[in-house]
Design a protein around this motif. Sequence first.
Motif, short mmCIF file in Angstrom:
data_model
loop_
_atom_site.label_atom_id
_atom_site.label_comp_id
_atom_site.label_asym_id
_atom_site.label_seq_id
_atom_site.Cartn_x
_atom_site.Cartn_y
_atom_site.Cartn_z
N SER B 44 37.89 49.09 39.86
CA SER B 44 38.80 47.86 39.58
C SER B 44 38.67 47.46 38.22
N VAL B 45 39.34 47.55 36.63
CA VAL B 45 38.79 47.15 35.56
C VAL B 45 38.58 45.08 35.74
N SER B 46 40.17 45.10 36.86
CA SER B 46 40.69 43.48 37.08
C SER B 46 39.51 43.33 37.43
N LEU B 47 39.12 43.62 38.96
CA LEU B 47 38.28 43.09 39.15
C LEU B 47 36.50 43.02 39.01
N HIS B 48 36.47 43.74 38.04
CA HIS B 48 35.00 44.63 37.53
C HIS B 48 33.95 44.98 39.10
N THR B 49 34.41 45.79 39.34
CA THR B 49 34.09 45.95 41.08
C THR B 49 34.91 47.95 41.74
N ASN B 50 33.46 48.23 41.65
CA ASN B 50 33.99 49.89 42.46
C ASN B 50 33.62 50.34 43.55
#
Lengths: 87, 183, 352
Positions: B44-50
């Motif tokens: 997720s680009v908005s959550l800065h999580t993968n």
Amino acid sequence: MKILTCPMNGPRNINEFQNFGPLKANPDPDATSDQDWARHLFRADNSRGTLVEWWRHVPSNYFFLAERNATTNEVIRTFDPSELEQM
Amino acid sequence: MIAVGGMNYDKAMKAGVELPIRCYPLQAMVTQPLKPWLHTLVSSVSLHTNLVQSSRGEIVIGGGSDPYQLYSTRSTLDMKEHLAEGAVHLIPFLHGVRLLRQWAGTTDMTADYSPIMGASPLSNLWLDCGWGTWGFKATPVADKYMAQTIANQKVAPILEPFTMERFATFDLLNEMGATAASH
Amino acid sequence: MARLPAPWGNRINRDAPVSMAGAEADTLVQLPSDPNVQADRHPISAGQQVTAQNVNGSLARDCDAFMDKLGRFMLVRFYYRTFMGPTRNSWMILWEPLIRKKAGLGVLDISAPHEDYEKVNLFCDLLVVGAGLAGLTAAIEAAEAGADVILAEQEPVAGGALSYGCDGVDRLPALLARAEELPNLRLMTGTVVNGWFEDNWLPLIRGNKLFKTRAREVLLATGCIEQPAIFRNNDLPGMLPGTCVQRLMRHYGVKPGQRAVVLAANPDGYRVALDLLEAGVEQAAVVDPRPGGSGGALSAELEARGKTHVTGVRVGGDWLDCDLLVISVGYAPMWQLPVMPGPSWAMTKIRR
């Protein structure tokens, strides 16, 4: 969380601050070649020793400088930009 | 060819080449092993999580870099909370899963968050640096072209936008080949 | 019971020995909505469903148990060398799906009910980690001197070895009473100190609550964890560390076996032997491997017998029948916390 001592607001959690990267000399835009201007923009001190960096305390929008060791993350001192003139 | 991840800046300096790179810690963490059920990478680009589930069953959670440059590979509780929050946002039933470990590595970041590939100012010294984002995913194919570049002594056309000269000519890449959630 | 090599997780699923201190991965079990629960740390409740993890069939009749026998052929890096062929994309279409089916431990419940988690900020002058004799004494002294003290203990009861051992146990009630009287000493039991981050920022976890604690000073009184003896088949069920046996008897009122052999290389081993006698456990032998001890040079000669549970041990050629082997051979410090940010940091912090 790491603590950073703001010269104006005292010790605060580091998530209240924003890092603006290492201090650089300001070149004169009229007297600088394109190449040197590019270097000024994109190059920054990346050494493993002590960095002098710009920080901002976000809630008070106060900019100041910090000396920080880039390997141990130890903050040696923080100071107001007015001290720069005396350096 | 210089391709030593977080050590690129130091190695290039030894040859007198100043790279426009700053080093940041990149943190990740894994959960206890679970029976595999997630067979794709979720980012997720908005959550800065993968998230990705390894073939050991551990869910590997990664995300953005630390907010300031540093060579220490210490990990922080702030990043652990941030990554856990992002993971639970994406997959809510992960809430009770236990974390096994957390770590950090040094990554090199350029001003446009894109790698530097191609020739250096010195002859026969090639660069493959600045992979602070996308490194593990993109390097295998990128280096196929780096091998071609070195064999032909000419930068492969597909790599031309990534050469170091782009910083001198102000042709920065608009985060091409990079993602907001590094991994 | 299948013992899979490293890429799939180490022999997690054998019904193997426990420490009763949460120190091993062998006790992981599946609860309906909670995978990988440490069975020796989880309080039991009526009607609770508990199943074994990562077995094909049941634990007693595991169809994958043959993997135990293959362990000697699965060396380090076995994973990478073997699964590249026979054709170019065998890894993608054949091996990876097969391995992923065998990988992992517990099963995640994708319909797990919502739960609430809380975060709390705490501040103190001194955080003492571990409420054993050392931690309790230090916390009391500091609090009596006026410091604001948090004393964190991962066990549900304070006291450490004083709560299950047999040496000096009469000192515990007085210490607990003194601690109780001090308003500036906060004793938190059932609380794990989960890390030690920069500028003494420590996450304390109790149930679903995270206490983010800022301590002026941190004192580690985390004690020790017992170490196993090294001999063949030393991971069979029925072989327990001495402190585990004492925890079973004093904390849970469980008689750990009927007939015991005690391997004692320190005075604590002999204390455990005495405890077992008191609990009515028959003693086949107390074996001391130290030179001059009754067992002589023992560790190479001590070999366990039995497939799923220890049924006897061989000491210097003689088989002794037993269903419990107590091992008390030494301790290692619980220094996971200072090691976390890296050993150099740990050393400077410890020397300070």
